[in-house]
Design a protein around this motif. Structure first.
Motif, PDB file in Angstrom:
ATOM      1  N   GLU A  55     -10.016 -18.202 -10.895  1.00 30.74           N
ATOM      2  CA  GLU A  55     -10.665 -17.364 -11.916  1.00 30.74           C
ATOM      3  C   GLU A  55     -10.422 -15.882 -11.673  1.00 30.74           C
ATOM      4  OE1 GLU A  55     -12.608 -16.591 -15.444  1.00 30.74           O
ATOM      5  OE2 GLU A  55     -11.787 -18.466 -14.665  1.00 30.74           O
ATOM      6  N   ARG A  56     -10.192 -15.501 -10.437  1.00 26.22           N
ATOM      7  CA  ARG A  56      -9.957 -14.082 -10.134  1.00 26.22           C
ATOM      8  C   ARG A  56      -8.640 -13.581 -10.719  1.00 26.22           C
ATOM      9  NH1 ARG A  56     -11.480 -15.080  -3.956  1.00 26.22           N
ATOM     10  NH2 ARG A  56     -10.271 -16.916  -4.545  1.00 26.22           N
ATOM     11  N   VAL A  57      -7.671 -14.476 -10.966  1.00 28.73           N
ATOM     12  CA  VAL A  57      -6.442 -14.083 -11.660  1.00 28.73           C
ATOM     13  C   VAL A  57      -6.805 -13.660 -13.080  1.00 28.73           C
ATOM     14  CG1 VAL A  57      -4.246 -14.905 -12.600  1.00 28.73           C
ATOM     15  CG2 VAL A  57      -4.913 -15.507 -10.253  1.00 28.73           C
ATOM     16  N   ASN A  58      -7.598 -14.496 -13.764  1.00 27.94           N
ATOM     17  CA  ASN A  58      -8.030 -14.169 -15.134  1.00 27.94           C
ATOM     18  C   ASN A  58      -8.829 -12.861 -15.165  1.00 27.94           C
ATOM     19  OD1 ASN A  58      -6.892 -16.599 -15.895  1.00 27.94           O
ATOM     20  ND2 ASN A  58      -8.838 -17.668 -16.037  1.00 27.94           N
ATOM     21  N   GLU A  59      -9.679 -12.684 -14.185  1.00 24.53           N
ATOM     22  CA  GLU A  59     -10.578 -11.529 -14.176  1.00 24.53           C
ATOM     23  C   GLU A  59      -9.904 -10.220 -13.736  1.00 24.53           C
ATOM     24  OE1 GLU A  59     -13.714 -12.809 -11.586  1.00 24.53           O
ATOM     25  OE2 GLU A  59     -14.643 -14.062 -13.124  1.00 24.53           O
ATOM     26  N   HIS A  60      -8.935 -10.309 -12.805  1.00 24.71           N
ATOM     27  CA  HIS A  60      -8.429  -9.078 -12.194  1.00 24.71           C
ATOM     28  C   HIS A  60      -6.935  -8.812 -12.372  1.00 24.71           C
ATOM     29  CE1 HIS A  60     -12.369  -8.635 -10.448  1.00 24.71           C
ATOM     30  NE2 HIS A  60     -12.281  -9.879  -9.995  1.00 24.71           N
ATOM     31  N   LEU A  61      -6.161  -9.821 -12.751  1.00 28.84           N
ATOM     32  CA  LEU A  61      -4.722  -9.612 -12.914  1.00 28.84           C
ATOM     33  C   LEU A  61      -4.276  -9.722 -14.365  1.00 28.84           C
ATOM     34  CD1 LEU A  61      -3.349 -11.551  -9.797  1.00 28.84           C
ATOM     35  CD2 LEU A  61      -3.738  -9.084 -10.049  1.00 28.84           C
ATOM     36  N   ALA A  62      -5.017 -10.454 -15.173  1.00 27.21           N
ATOM     37  CA  ALA A  62      -4.678 -10.623 -16.588  1.00 27.21           C
ATOM     38  C   ALA A  62      -5.508  -9.672 -17.440  1.00 27.21           C
ATOM     39  CB  ALA A  62      -4.937 -12.064 -17.021  1.00 27.21           C
ATOM     40  N   THR A  63      -4.911  -9.178 -18.506  1.00 28.99           N
ATOM     41  CA  THR A  63      -5.668  -8.376 -19.470  1.00 28.99           C
ATOM     42  C   THR A  63      -6.318  -9.274 -20.515  1.00 28.99           C
ATOM     43  OG1 THR A  63      -3.687  -8.072 -20.815  1.00 28.99           O
ATOM     44  CG2 THR A  63      -4.213  -6.330 -19.209  1.00 28.99           C
ATOM     45  N   ASP A  64      -5.733 -10.465 -20.725  1.00 26.56           N
ATOM     46  CA  ASP A  64      -6.219 -11.410 -21.730  1.00 26.56           C
ATOM     47  C   ASP A  64      -6.061 -12.830 -21.198  1.00 26.56           C
ATOM     48  OD1 ASP A  64      -5.988  -9.689 -24.584  1.00 26.56           O
ATOM     49  OD2 ASP A  64      -4.463  -9.150 -23.102  1.00 26.56           O
ATOM     50  N   VAL A  65      -6.930 -13.713 -21.669  1.00 24.21           N
ATOM     51  CA  VAL A  65      -6.782 -15.143 -21.433  1.00 24.21           C
ATOM     52  C   VAL A  65      -6.651 -15.766 -22.814  1.00 24.21           C
ATOM     53  CG1 VAL A  65      -7.796 -17.221 -20.443  1.00 24.21           C
ATOM     54  CG2 VAL A  65      -8.169 -15.004 -19.334  1.00 24.21           C
TER      55      VAL A  65
END
Length: 156
Positions: A55-65
């Motif tokens: 989930e930290r990829v979605n929260e901190h590396l991605a601008t959108d999911v």
């Protein structure tokens, strides 16, 4: 691992541009989002396998999911291909003629409805003919027929 891949490619994580993590729980991908993404100067698509990303990829590396639909795939590679295809075809010159993408399924020109039926040659096939209006030469009637057909295909 995602952070290392982004740093290897862009020299930083997150990248300095819009980065999309593909996940069934994300914003539903549609024609409007495809147009929005096509306007971006750069784009990175992140696709996971099986359970997706920490989930930290979605929260901190991605601008959108983003999700391509309410179903689950074994991995995000096909979802990335769907997004890439829909976005690329909206880029200038991708289809050869800009007019090609103006009036198509879910476009503003059709009020977001699916596209009308298309017919090719021969005029008659197995006893089924192309609708007379389409060979009438009356462009106003053809346009109205197409809009009517498009509206009738709208789900629900």
């Amino acid at each position: 691992m995602v952070e290392a891949a982004l740093e290897a490619r862009y020299g930083q994580a997150p990248p300095p541009h819009r980065t999309i993590a593909l996940s069934p729980g994300g914003r539903q991908f549609d024609d409007a989002l495809a147009a929005e993404l096509a306007a971006e100067p750069a784009l990175t698509l992140l696709s996971g396998r099986y359970e997706g990303f920490d989930e930290r990829v979605n929260e901190h590396l991605a601008t959108d999911v983003v999700s391509i639909g309410p179903y689950v795939l074994a991995g995000g590679e096909l979802a990335a291909m769907v997004v890439a295809d829909a976005v690329i075809r909206k880029l200038p010159g991708a289809l050869g003629h800009e007019e090609s993408a103006v009036e198509e399924s879910f476009s503003e020109a059709l009020d977001g409805a699916p596209e009308y039926p298309h017919y090719t040659r021969p005029f008659e096939w197995r006893g089924h003919e192309v609708p007379d209006v389409l060979v009438s030469g009356d462009h106003a009637r053809i346009r109205e027929w197409r809009l009517e057909q498009s509206r009738s295909r709208r789900p629900g």
